[in-house]
Enzyme design. Sequence first.
Site, PDB file in Angstrom:
ATOM      1  N   ARG A 164      -3.807   6.381   0.637  1.00  0.00           N
ATOM      2  CA  ARG A 164      -4.161   7.654   1.063  1.00  0.00           C
ATOM      3  C   ARG A 164      -3.198   8.658   1.859  1.00  0.00           C
ATOM      4  O   ARG A 164      -3.547   9.672   2.026  1.00  0.00           O
ATOM      5  CB  ARG A 164      -5.664   7.395   1.725  1.00  0.00           C
ATOM      6  CG  ARG A 164      -6.624   6.613   0.616  1.00  0.00           C
ATOM      7  CD  ARG A 164      -7.800   6.531   1.493  1.00  0.00           C
ATOM      8  NE  ARG A 164      -7.739   5.163   2.135  1.00  0.00           N
ATOM      9  CZ  ARG A 164      -8.596   4.561   3.080  1.00  0.00           C
ATOM     10  NH1 ARG A 164      -9.730   5.256   3.130  1.00  0.00           N
ATOM     11  NH2 ARG A 164      -8.308   3.262   3.702  1.00  0.00           N
ATOM     12  N   ASP A 166      -6.755  -3.642  -8.282  1.00  0.00           N
ATOM     13  CA  ASP A 166      -7.260  -4.385  -6.996  1.00  0.00           C
ATOM     14  C   ASP A 166      -7.523  -5.750  -7.286  1.00  0.00           C
ATOM     15  O   ASP A 166      -7.795  -6.000  -8.663  1.00  0.00           O
ATOM     16  CB  ASP A 166      -8.748  -3.712  -7.057  1.00  0.00           C
ATOM     17  CG  ASP A 166      -9.413  -4.279  -5.643  1.00  0.00           C
ATOM     18  OD1 ASP A 166     -10.174  -5.212  -5.620  1.00  0.00           O
ATOM     19  OD2 ASP A 166      -9.132  -3.307  -4.490  1.00  0.00           O
ATOM     20  N   TYR A 197     -14.478 -13.758  -1.027  1.00  0.00           N
ATOM     21  CA  TYR A 197     -15.188 -12.265  -1.529  1.00  0.00           C
ATOM     22  C   TYR A 197     -16.496 -12.760  -2.144  1.00  0.00           C
ATOM     23  O   TYR A 197     -17.388 -12.441  -2.130  1.00  0.00           O
ATOM     24  CB  TYR A 197     -14.338 -11.346  -2.225  1.00  0.00           C
ATOM     25  CG  TYR A 197     -13.482 -10.523  -1.326  1.00  0.00           C
ATOM     26  CD1 TYR A 197     -14.159  -9.448  -0.520  1.00  0.00           C
ATOM     27  CD2 TYR A 197     -12.192 -10.720  -1.226  1.00  0.00           C
ATOM     28  CE1 TYR A 197     -13.492  -8.526   0.085  1.00  0.00           C
ATOM     29  CE2 TYR A 197     -11.289  -9.771  -0.281  1.00  0.00           C
ATOM     30  CZ  TYR A 197     -11.867  -8.705   0.450  1.00  0.00           C
ATOM     31  OH  TYR A 197     -11.234  -7.937   1.109  1.00  0.00           O
ATOM     32  N   ARG A 246       0.810  -1.345   0.116  1.00  0.00           N
ATOM     33  CA  ARG A 246       0.119   0.058  -0.038  1.00  0.00           C
ATOM     34  C   ARG A 246       0.989   1.363  -0.052  1.00  0.00           C
ATOM     35  O   ARG A 246       0.575   2.302   0.624  1.00  0.00           O
ATOM     36  CB  ARG A 246      -0.903   0.105   1.385  1.00  0.00           C
ATOM     37  CG  ARG A 246      -2.134  -1.013   1.118  1.00  0.00           C
ATOM     38  CD  ARG A 246      -3.056  -0.741   2.053  1.00  0.00           C
ATOM     39  NE  ARG A 246      -3.904  -1.588   2.348  1.00  0.00           N
ATOM     40  CZ  ARG A 246      -4.457  -2.088   3.612  1.00  0.00           C
ATOM     41  NH1 ARG A 246      -4.048  -1.424   4.625  1.00  0.00           N
ATOM     42  NH2 ARG A 246      -5.238  -3.225   3.611  1.00  0.00           N
ATOM     43  N   ARG A 305      -6.890  10.355  -7.222  1.00  0.00           N
ATOM     44  CA  ARG A 305      -8.153   9.510  -7.162  1.00  0.00           C
ATOM     45  C   ARG A 305      -9.511  10.384  -7.443  1.00  0.00           C
ATOM     46  O   ARG A 305     -10.491   9.871  -7.980  1.00  0.00           O
ATOM     47  CB  ARG A 305      -8.200   9.190  -5.510  1.00  0.00           C
ATOM     48  CG  ARG A 305      -9.552   8.273  -5.620  1.00  0.00           C
ATOM     49  CD  ARG A 305      -9.184   7.389  -4.330  1.00  0.00           C
ATOM     50  NE  ARG A 305     -10.520   6.619  -4.021  1.00  0.00           N
ATOM     51  CZ  ARG A 305     -10.636   5.483  -3.005  1.00  0.00           C
ATOM     52  NH1 ARG A 305      -9.429   5.141  -2.534  1.00  0.00           N
ATOM     53  NH2 ARG A 305     -11.582   4.920  -2.908  1.00  0.00           N
TER      54      ARG A 305
END
Length: 341
Positions: A25, A71, A147, A21, A34
């Site tokens: 953010r 992703d 998922y 990561r 973004r």
Amino acid sequence: MIFIDACFKEKTPYTPIWMMRQAGRYLDEYKETRKKAKNFLDLCQRVDLATEITLQPIDILDVDAAILFSDILVIPYEMGLPLEFKEGIGPKFLQTIDNEESLQVLKPNAYNRLSYVYECVDSVRKKLPKNKALIGFSGAPWTLATYMIEGHGSKSYEKSKKMIYQDPNLLHTLLQKLTEEIKQYLSMQIKAGANAVMLFDSWANALEKSKYLEFGWFYLQDIASYLKSTFPQIPIIAFPRGVGAFLESLHGEFDVLGIDWQIDMQTAKDKVGNRFVLQGNLEPARLYDYDSMKEGIISILEVMRNSGHIFNLGHGMIKDLPRENAIALVRLVRELSSKYI
């Protein structure tokens, strides 16, 4: 490339470093990029934006490897499961897999519909300095399956675990479909220019040892064997999170094994021996405090002295970590590790 050399246990002047990561953010640049996308899925599909984000940590942190911005859920999405990302909630599949009939929804050859990923790999590799590696990646079959069965992230994995015991054949069928897609997906990333590939098994810790080896690691081994037979020059990294209790049982044609922060590096090294280069495993929260961060770096470097090692966090960057400490982390590892090589 120093990162690739380290993956193959070759001598390096310092311990290479990148961070999970690392494009996220905590960087204002990421947040600005973004804003240009309609939503998170659009951000992954926009080659120009995904390229920009992938390169940001190289420009800002000077890490030794970039990792493709995408992703893990693009594979099940392109297999035909409707997917939405909601701010503050995360990803959610609008259909789930719960019986044989629901499997019929899944379209084969999803990897052929992921051209935007391969275009991003090509775009990044053309702009990346030649001494910096590009890591492609995929979610592992078990993690993707959870998922698709649960419909979203889970703390208990009730539906997925129920399937293990009530309908294991259905789960194996799903895992095999995912495995075949991932083999081709990663192959296409390599052909587009990825210098290494990584498999994230984020929910490996949901299972006891015997079930993880059967429903998780077995399929990772299959993927690694396929890729090594086709691309022997490409390092393969596995990150099965939370399986420190049975690291000694993990074997396969991987070059690098990611270690999470829940197990200390000395124990991991003792359990793994010389089977894999180890990657990790600084506790991300240490980056909140400079002295704690430096203490953690030195502790890991001392354990990994004269051993195959790639420095990383034991999980991903937290969204409010100080960017100046992330920059300092890279500098410190580069300076300090040269004494331990």
